[in-house]
Design a protein around this motif. Structure first.
Motif, mmCIF file in Angstrom:
data_model
loop_
_atom_site.group_PDB
_atom_site.id
_atom_site.type_symbol
_atom_site.label_atom_id
_atom_site.label_comp_id
_atom_site.label_asym_id
_atom_site.label_seq_id
_atom_site.Cartn_x
_atom_site.Cartn_y
_atom_site.Cartn_z
ATOM 1 N N THR A 138 0.838 -1.203 0.000
ATOM 2 C CA THR A 138 0.000 0.000 0.000
ATOM 3 C C THR A 138 0.870 1.249 0.000
ATOM 4 O O THR A 138 0.351 2.365 0.026
ATOM 5 N N LEU A 139 2.185 1.059 -0.033
ATOM 6 C CA LEU A 139 3.104 2.193 -0.004
ATOM 7 C C LEU A 139 3.232 2.829 -1.382
ATOM 8 O O LEU A 139 3.198 2.136 -2.401
ATOM 9 N N THR A 140 3.411 4.125 -1.388
ATOM 10 C CA THR A 140 3.701 4.820 -2.640
ATOM 11 C C THR A 140 5.172 4.611 -2.966
ATOM 12 O O THR A 140 5.974 4.200 -2.111
ATOM 13 N N PHE A 141 5.544 4.935 -4.208
ATOM 14 C CA PHE A 141 6.947 4.824 -4.588
ATOM 15 C C PHE A 141 7.811 5.726 -3.695
ATOM 16 O O PHE A 141 8.882 5.320 -3.239
ATOM 17 N N TYR A 142 7.336 6.930 -3.418
ATOM 18 C CA TYR A 142 8.085 7.838 -2.546
ATOM 19 C C TYR A 142 8.322 7.201 -1.176
ATOM 20 O O TYR A 142 9.420 7.283 -0.615
ATOM 21 N N GLU A 143 7.292 6.581 -0.621
ATOM 22 C CA GLU A 143 7.431 5.947 0.694
ATOM 23 C C GLU A 143 8.429 4.788 0.658
ATOM 24 O O GLU A 143 9.185 4.587 1.613
ATOM 25 N N LEU A 144 8.437 4.025 -0.432
ATOM 26 C CA LEU A 144 9.416 2.946 -0.561
ATOM 27 C C LEU A 144 10.837 3.489 -0.664
ATOM 28 O O LEU A 144 11.761 2.957 -0.062
ATOM 29 N N VAL A 145 11.009 4.541 -1.440
ATOM 30 C CA VAL A 145 12.335 5.114 -1.658
ATOM 31 C C VAL A 145 12.886 5.751 -0.392
ATOM 32 O O VAL A 145 14.085 5.677 -0.115
ATOM 33 N N HIS A 146 12.029 6.343 0.406
ATOM 34 C CA HIS A 146 12.462 7.080 1.590
ATOM 35 C C HIS A 146 11.985 6.430 2.889
ATOM 36 O O HIS A 146 11.781 7.116 3.888
ATOM 37 N N LYS A 147 11.835 5.132 2.879
ATOM 38 C CA LYS A 147 11.249 4.438 4.023
ATOM 39 C C LYS A 147 12.036 4.652 5.313
ATOM 40 O O LYS A 147 11.450 4.667 6.396
#
Length: 156
Positions: free
Chosen positions: A122-131
Motif C-alpha cells: 500500500t506504499l507509494t513509490f516515494y514511501e518505498l524510496v524514503h522508508k
C-alpha cells in the motif's frame, strides 16, 4: 510455513521493499546470534538495492564490493537458504542490480506459488524510496548511547 528468507524474497520481488527486506533478515540474524552469514550477505544485498534506488550509487557499489569480499564465507549458508551462489556472484557484477534473487529451482518454485497470495503493498513509490525516514530510530539511538556510556566507563 514462511521462513525469513521466504518473506525477504517476497518483499524483494513483489514489492521491491528493500528496506523491509533488511528489517526482516536483521531480526532473524540478531535472533540467531548474528551467526548466519547468509542472512548477513542478503541484508547487505538489500542495502545495496536501497542505496541504488535512492541514487546513492557510491553507497550501493560500496555495499556490493563488501559483499563480493564476503561471499565465499557466506556461500554455505546462502546455499542452505536456497540461493544459487554461482548465479549470485555473477549478479553482484551486473549493473543495474537484478530485481529478482538467484534461487535454486525448488526455492524458485515455492516463491512463484506464493507470489499470487502475497498482499500488494500500500506504499507509494516515494514511501518505498524514503522508508528510512519513517522508521522509529529510538531503540537504535538508545543502544548507541548505552554503548558509548559503557565505553566511557571502561576508560575510567
Amino acid at each position: 510455513m514462511s521462513t525469513p528468507l521466504i518473506q525477504y524474497t517476497l518483499l524483494f520481488e513483489c514489492h521491491a521493499d528493500y528496506f523491509e527486506c533488511h528489517e526482516v533478515l536483521e531480526e532473524a540474524w540478531q535472533d540467531g546470534g548474528r551467526q548466519d552469514l547468509g542472512y548477513a550477505a542478503l541484508i547487505q544485498y538489500a542495502v545495496a538495492h536501497y542505496h541504488a534506488r535512492r541514487g546513492n550509487m557510491a553507497g550501493a557499489k560500496k555495499s556490493i564490493a563488501a559483499l563480493q569480499q564476503k561471499l565465499g564465507l557466506a556461500a554455505t549458508e546462502l546455499e542452505g537458504h536456497g540461493i544459487d551462489v554461482d548465479a549470485f556472484a555473477k549478479d553482484l557484477g551486473r549493473w543495474p542490480l537484478p530485481e529478482t534473487l538467484p534461487l535454486d529451482n525448488p526455492t524458485r518454485q515455492r516463491i512463484e506459488r506464493l507470489k499470487p497470495t502475497f498482499e500488494p503493498t500500500t506504499l507509494t513509490f516515494y514511501e518505498l524510496v524514503h522508508k528510512h525516514i519513517y522508521r522509529d530510530r529510538t531503540p537504535v539511538v538508545n543502544e548507541r548511547l548505552r554503548a558509548l556510556e559503557a565505553r566511557k566507563k571502561a576508560r575510567h
